[in-house]
Design a protein around this motif. Sequence first.
Motif, PDB file in Angstrom:
ATOM      1  N   SER A  90       0.837  -1.199   0.000  1.00  0.00           N
ATOM      2  CA  SER A  90       0.000   0.000   0.000  1.00  0.00           C
ATOM      3  C   SER A  90       0.874   1.252   0.000  1.00  0.00           C
ATOM      4  CB  SER A  90      -0.896   0.016   1.234  1.00  0.00           C
ATOM      5  OG  SER A  90      -0.122   0.214   2.419  1.00  0.00           O
ATOM      6  N   ASN A  91       0.267   2.388  -0.299  1.00  0.00           N
ATOM      7  CA  ASN A  91       1.008   3.652  -0.271  1.00  0.00           C
ATOM      8  C   ASN A  91       1.584   3.914   1.112  1.00  0.00           C
ATOM      9  OD1 ASN A  91       0.475   4.206  -2.969  1.00  0.00           O
ATOM     10  ND2 ASN A  91      -1.407   5.321  -2.507  1.00  0.00           N
ATOM     11  N   ARG A  92       0.796   3.640   2.130  1.00  0.00           N
ATOM     12  CA  ARG A  92       1.265   3.863   3.500  1.00  0.00           C
ATOM     13  C   ARG A  92       2.436   2.945   3.841  1.00  0.00           C
ATOM     14  NH1 ARG A  92      -2.411   3.505   9.062  1.00  0.00           N
ATOM     15  NH2 ARG A  92      -0.679   3.902  10.516  1.00  0.00           N
TER      16      ARG A  92
ATOM     17  N   LYS B 285       5.607   4.108   2.031  1.00  0.00           N
ATOM     18  CA  LYS B 285       6.216   5.280   2.649  1.00  0.00           C
ATOM     19  C   LYS B 285       6.921   4.919   3.954  1.00  0.00           C
ATOM     20  CE  LYS B 285       5.239  10.084   3.892  1.00  0.00           C
ATOM     21  NZ  LYS B 285       4.199  11.149   3.957  1.00  0.00           N
TER      22      LYS B 285
ATOM     23  N   GLY C  68       8.770   7.284  -6.350  1.00  0.00           N
ATOM     24  CA  GLY C  68       7.500   6.730  -5.918  1.00  0.00           C
ATOM     25  C   GLY C  68       7.438   5.214  -6.033  1.00  0.00           C
ATOM     26  N   LYS C  69       6.252   4.698  -5.811  1.00  0.00           N
ATOM     27  CA  LYS C  69       6.023   3.262  -5.687  1.00  0.00           C
ATOM     28  C   LYS C  69       6.035   2.527  -7.020  1.00  0.00           C
ATOM     29  CE  LYS C  69       1.819   1.852  -4.667  1.00  0.00           C
ATOM     30  NZ  LYS C  69       0.562   1.497  -3.962  1.00  0.00           N
ATOM     31  N   LYS C  70       5.457   3.127  -8.048  1.00  0.00           N
ATOM     32  CA  LYS C  70       5.220   2.402  -9.302  1.00  0.00           C
ATOM     33  C   LYS C  70       6.485   1.854  -9.961  1.00  0.00           C
ATOM     34  CE  LYS C  70       3.724   4.476 -13.104  1.00  0.00           C
ATOM     35  NZ  LYS C  70       2.821   5.117 -14.081  1.00  0.00           N
TER      36      LYS C  70
END
Length: 381
Positions: A281-283, A286, A298-300
């Motif tokens: 997840s984004n959380r 991070k 970022g994540k992608k």
Amino acid sequence: MYQELKEKIIAASQSIGIDKIGFTDAAPFNHLKESLEAQKAAGHTTGFEHPDIDDRLYPERIFDQPQSIISIALAYPTKIKTKAPSVKGDRRGSFARASWGIDYHDVLKERLQKLIDYIQEIAGDEPELHFKPMVDTGELIDVVVAQRAGLGFIGKNGLLITKEFGSYVYLGEIITNIPFEPDTPIANQCGSCTKCIDLCPTEALLGDGRMNGQKCLSYQTQTKGFMPLEYRSKIRTVIYGCDICQQVCPFNKGKDFHFHEEMEPDPEIVTPLLTPMLTISNREFKETFGSLAGSWRGKKPLQRNAIIALANAKVKTAIPNLLAVIETDPRPVIRGTAVWALGELASPDNLAIVDFLSELQEKESDQEILKEIDYALNQLK
């Protein structure tokens, strides 16, 4: 007076947490202009560079009446003290060494500010002292400043190579109006060695310290779109960066320094399990990776790279995870890369996968994903 100030700065630098320091004048870097313009014209730049070439070459464009540039280097670790445990049915990816520990931009900024504070403190009544600190997101070219300041030489791989620490150093600089005596630049010492050029998987290095940045695997791991097919197998299980041209360099043999606690890698973070990366997840992203320099895009990109790494490592147990990603993830790059990975991992006699991809082909509208489906189905024929 300024020589005495310089000597005090050098003497205090290690207590500030700086491993190497040098000084150069603020003269333009005229000799680079033709080369930088040629690189840009040839399409060898990445877009991550400062866009204005003149700003990169002429300190007076970015600082009022510059007199000197102070260059600093911090050595970073090259070996993990304790490896993360292996997990059956999964593989671990890896971050390049320059992304171990806390983001080096933050570490360098803190050291540069400490250095500025120290200079202001010991300069006493000296009026109107000005400073502009920069890390690699600034205008000037770090390795060129460091070479002219005597910290090391620029190798054929385009990296600064120091006598003490090899190329495993973070670089930063400060432009100032203090007229320090410049140190002596160091000429290239690579001689006839071409190991970095010969062993670069994509032939990105041009042989003279320059590179085609578009072909560099480190750049490819940081892009946000589909990774070109020709680079996918070459990243192996690395999900951020590339260390090959440093690992093969003779000047780096045996170099491993653990001077700075904030640079120490957490094995679970810098060699993460690949399969959980697909649905993080984004959380969670991070909290887990946010402190790393490798999280800046970022994540992608890291998820895309994790999918490629699973395929490269032949982790067939990830097939159900890839199918779930294709069915549920809204992002075309992630879904399309998962389709490609299916084509690499599934057996040709797996008719269920072939049927799944054929049905997907009928209802998919994204052209890039359709290309990946065609490729995967051809692999399974």
